[in-house]
Design an enzyme around this catalytic site. Sequence first.
Site, short mmCIF file in Angstrom:
data_model
loop_
_atom_site.label_atom_id
_atom_site.label_comp_id
_atom_site.label_asym_id
_atom_site.label_seq_id
_atom_site.Cartn_x
_atom_site.Cartn_y
_atom_site.Cartn_z
N LYS A 29 -30.35 88.38 52.31
CA LYS A 29 -28.99 87.97 52.68
C LYS A 29 -28.87 87.87 54.20
CE LYS A 29 -25.83 89.76 49.92
NZ LYS A 29 -25.15 90.97 49.42
N ARG A 99 -22.34 94.97 53.50
CA ARG A 99 -23.01 94.34 52.36
C ARG A 99 -24.47 94.75 52.28
NH1 ARG A 99 -22.12 88.02 53.22
NH2 ARG A 99 -22.30 88.01 50.95
N GLY A 108 -26.37 92.52 41.75
CA GLY A 108 -25.43 93.53 41.26
C GLY A 108 -25.96 94.95 41.25
N MET A 110 -26.97 96.91 43.94
CA MET A 110 -26.54 97.78 45.03
C MET A 110 -25.10 97.45 45.42
SD MET A 110 -29.94 98.13 47.27
CE MET A 110 -30.08 96.38 47.38
N ARG A 359 -29.06 81.31 49.20
CA ARG A 359 -30.39 81.77 48.77
C ARG A 359 -30.95 80.76 47.78
NH1 ARG A 359 -27.91 86.71 45.38
NH2 ARG A 359 -26.73 85.45 43.94
N HIS A 475 -51.16 90.73 14.31
CA HIS A 475 -51.56 89.55 13.54
C HIS A 475 -50.44 88.52 13.51
CE1 HIS A 475 -52.05 87.20 9.81
NE2 HIS A 475 -53.32 87.19 10.19
N ARG A 581 -61.40 76.36 13.54
CA ARG A 581 -61.84 77.44 12.67
C ARG A 581 -61.91 76.90 11.25
NH1 ARG A 581 -57.46 79.23 15.60
NH2 ARG A 581 -57.77 80.99 17.03
N ARG A 637 -66.46 75.58 14.56
CA ARG A 637 -67.16 76.85 14.38
C ARG A 637 -67.54 77.02 12.92
NH1 ARG A 637 -63.92 82.26 15.70
NH2 ARG A 637 -62.89 81.73 13.76
N SER A 783 -69.17 79.03 24.43
CA SER A 783 -67.71 79.20 24.45
C SER A 783 -67.44 80.69 24.37
CB SER A 783 -67.07 78.46 23.28
OG SER A 783 -65.68 78.67 23.32
N ASN A 787 -61.47 87.16 22.57
CA ASN A 787 -60.80 88.15 21.71
C ASN A 787 -61.83 89.17 21.24
OD1 ASN A 787 -58.53 86.63 21.98
ND2 ASN A 787 -58.60 85.74 19.94
N CYS A 850 -62.38 80.22 24.42
CA CYS A 850 -61.50 79.86 23.30
C CYS A 850 -60.72 81.05 22.76
CB CYS A 850 -62.28 79.18 22.19
SG CYS A 850 -63.54 80.23 21.45
N TYR A 870 -63.91 74.34 30.88
CA TYR A 870 -62.62 74.14 30.23
C TYR A 870 -62.10 75.44 29.64
CZ TYR A 870 -65.08 74.27 25.76
OH TYR A 870 -65.84 74.67 24.69
P1 ADP Z 1 -23.56 90.60 46.04
O1 ADP Z 1 -24.92 90.63 46.65
O2 ADP Z 1 -23.38 91.57 44.93
O3 ADP Z 1 -23.12 89.20 45.73
P2 ADP Z 1 -22.05 90.42 48.47
O4 ADP Z 1 -22.45 91.22 49.65
O5 ADP Z 1 -22.50 89.00 48.50
O6 ADP Z 1 -22.57 91.16 47.19
O7 ADP Z 1 -20.48 90.54 48.37
C1 ADP Z 1 -19.68 90.57 47.21
C2 ADP Z 1 -18.56 89.56 47.31
O8 ADP Z 1 -17.77 89.78 48.48
C3 ADP Z 1 -19.06 88.15 47.40
O9 ADP Z 1 -18.23 87.32 46.64
C4 ADP Z 1 -18.94 87.83 48.87
O10 ADP Z 1 -18.74 86.47 49.09
C5 ADP Z 1 -17.72 88.63 49.28
N1 ADP Z 1 -17.78 89.00 50.70
C6 ADP Z 1 -18.74 89.76 51.28
N2 ADP Z 1 -18.54 89.86 52.61
C7 ADP Z 1 -17.41 89.16 52.88
C8 ADP Z 1 -16.68 88.87 54.08
N3 ADP Z 1 -17.10 89.31 55.25
N4 ADP Z 1 -15.59 88.11 53.98
C9 ADP Z 1 -15.19 87.65 52.77
N5 ADP Z 1 -15.81 87.88 51.62
C10 ADP Z 1 -16.92 88.62 51.66
MG MG Z 2 -23.41 87.68 47.00
MG MG Z 3 -64.84 85.92 17.21
#
Ligand code: ADP
Ligand code: MG
Ligand code: MG
Length: 915
Positions: A29, A99, A108, A110, A359, A475, A581, A637, A783, A787, A850, A870
């Site tokens: 990020k 963040r 989601g 952290m 990203r 199997h 086979r 075979r 070949s 297995n 094979c 191959y």
């Molecule tokens: P995650 O990685 O879980 O998406 P983010 O750090 O991207 O967490 O943030 C969670 C939400 O908060 C996202 O929708 C992001 O756009 C929003 N957000 C984070 N920082 C800011 C900021 N400085 N201003 C406005 N919205 C923010």
């Molecule tokens: Mg985000």
């Molecule tokens: Mg065999």
Amino acid sequence: MAKKKKYVYFFGDGKAEGSADMKDLLGGKGANIAEMTNLGIPVPAGFTITTEVCTYFQKTGGKYPPGLKKDVAAALKKVEKVMGAKFGDAKNPLLVSVRSGARISMPGMMDTVLNIGLNDKTIQGLIEKTQNERFAYDAYRRFVNMYGDVVLGVRPRTEKEHDPFEEILEKKKKARGVTLDTELTAEDLKELVAEFKALIKKRLGRPFPEDPMEQLWGGIGAVFASWNIPRAVSYRQIHGIPEEWGTAVNVQAMVFGNMGEDSATGVAFTRDPATGENYFYGEYLTNAQGEDVVAGIRTPQPINRAKKVPKGMKTLEDEMPKIYKQLATIRKKLEKHYRDMQDIEFTIQQGRLWMLQTRTGKRTAAAAVKIAVDMVKERLITKKEAVMRVEPEQIDQLLHPMLDPKASKKLLTKGLPASPGAAVGQVVFTAEEAEAWAKDGKKVILVRVETSPDDIRGMNAAEGILTTRGGMTSHAAVVARGMGKCCVAGAGDMAVNYKKGFFKVGKVTVKQGDWISMDGSKGEVYLGQVPKVVPQLTGEFATFMKWVDEFRTLGVRTNADTPHDAGVARAFGAEGIGLCRTEHMFFEGKRIDAVREMILAEDVAGRKKALAKILPMQREDFVGIFKAMDGLPVTIRTLDPPLHEFLPHTDKEIRELAKDMGVKPSVLKAKVASLAEANPMLGHRGCRLGIAYPEITEMQARAIFEAACKVAKMGKRVHPEVMIPLVGHVNELKLQKEIVVKTAEEVMKAQGVKIKYLVGTMIELPRAALTADQIASEAQFFSFGTNDLTQTTFGLSRDDAGKFLPFYVAEGILPHDPFVTIDEQGVGKLVEMGVTLGRQTRPDLKVGICGEHGGDPASVRFCHKVGLNYVSCSPYRVPIARLAAAQAALADQPAAKPKKKASPAKKKTAKKKSK
Ligand code: ADP
Ligand code: MG
Ligand code: MG
């Protein structure tokens, strides 16, 4: 003196100290925010605290490196300057978000805290500044709630407890007689802030921190600490992310999408992540803050009309055309810069656009292929890059019909995703029923505790196979993958009652004839009939695979026993059959009776009589296969499995067969018993059968060459390659080869046709690999039957490995299941030795593989490396093996720097094909 380590990287006002290639230090990020800033894209100013600080923090139990506080204070000053506001100022307050962001995204897992810097003083400044009291208190109550939860740990204390903040909010809404958060007034929200704070004080015994600096450091500490919360730890374990990477922390000036109708927040993909179509795909909400779009409180609106929009619904393009245009320009800029599809977050504050994240976007297999092909055509990337961008395993999704992802489903149980694809059918519990029902035109799913070779025909007749026991190499799983048939294996929650014809999962009972649906890619089983959709093998897929073949030097063949499978495999690009086979042909229709007669015959004459019945049937099978392969090599075979696999077992079957053969049932029963072996996989099988009963090999050779001559006479080319299994000593091969060659010459003379053919062997015993130089004096090709070679090298039986092998893998005793991915150090060493020794004797020795490994991408890479000609795999894995082979060849080439203008590769790479 060494320069002090830099722990804090500033970004803002068009300049950033970091860049996209600093992901290790700044996290994904932070690195991308820096990159966007440097590209002149509007990003709220801020700074990133490096992952090294996280490592320090974890090592010291929550301390920071000396000097960090000073660096953060200095960076914060810069942010204040750029944003024209002051952190903690009562008149003109700056608010920030804290963040998380690791090297690779851990969605989601952290924490992130928004609106830091609000307290009873700064709230006044915010109201003053925005002239919007309701907005200000809304931000405030969100902040106290989030901070209380994430930083101060005020959460439900037991599983039964509700979220304490949520409870207070619900109570407030009830008291006001409203249902939506948005219906609460500024005054209501103000009360909520006080009530939230009271809750925190009651829980912690100390008040909510009003000091913005304390809030900031609380947030920073909480994000660093969240690297080690259980869900993040398990996520890292599952995805193999090293402990020591750590997360970075991004402190960033807040922008608000909830400041009225001229504000909004949204997420978008620069192309459609489901289909890959090149249009701008995204959703947004007006007057909302970041998380609201994902949380699904209100239905978000599409950003444009690229796709059909529900009647009456407005888009961002309609509502804020200027902003939309700016966003569309940024989309172009980001794609051109990153040269890949991006997943972005944006917020519009009072008519001004801010980018918050970019990203590389996750995508389906179909989208991955389409985007890669389109980007080559758009000259964004080279063909090589396109080929490297798609995961071989991923394209599996494109090759099987699938359950309609849009259909509503009722999950019944889960097992292992043993063989991908979808199946919808009525439950049956025996192979015979499966066959009988299928004959009546019914669609069935064969449900077994586990399957055995006897079940082959029933499995073939079924839409899918569901077992309660067994793993990915059981199997059922292996056979189903070979057939390209959906299979869920080891669904341990199911209790099957064969006698009464039902199975139970918890309280749910499913009877014979009830409908179920299965998703073999997910290992999920649903109640009832879920509609299926045929994945579109679009033009892009064909184009993509053509490029794949331009780079590939390793040949790809298929394991196929029937003309149908051969046809499927050819359509998927197989360049021949690497393993046919013959014994699978023995099960078809009435043939099994003749086979049993042959096995149970008392003498050569009796065997020859039975073999004479099999000959024409087997010949016709080969005719079908030769025709389907039309000039491509076909490796056949000779008979391999222990004979008891073909024998009748029940008294009824024995009685019937005895009648047919004109012998006493008791005699037959004794014969069956005499053929039983203590260890059949190491018993009388493979070439040992043909040596004991040369007439079997002779009959098979005759069937092969009579078929070849017949097809040759039709004007088609044929390339039979006769393969002798389970050879351990060169003399075994010598004896079998003599029979094959003698028969071939006889047949060709009688037919007046000349056919080019080879006689070779499987290398599937350690002794064969160790003496490959001697064996190559007789063998015209090798070949590797990996297995059996894996079984015999490890000295473990695949059929019994389910009891301990999963444990070995889970505990890391073995890095992976050696039946899925080749054990390079052990089995692989034998393969390498076999290749080297074999080619010492016969430099032009053709060498292939094979085993199941031929369709496993990692094993294909190994095969490329050790110089095989191959690989051969099941029909449905042919495209996967082709892609893996191309990637292996490209990985061999010196890494070329991507040029500014990518030119599609023109040169055709020389190919070493398997002919
Ligand atoms: P995650 O990685 O879980 O998406 P983010 O750090 O991207 O967490 O943030 C969670 C939400 O908060 C996202 O929708 C992001 O756009 C929003 N957000 C984070 N920082 C800011 C900021 N400085 N201003 C406005 N919205 C923010
Ligand atoms: Mg985000
Ligand atoms: Mg065999």
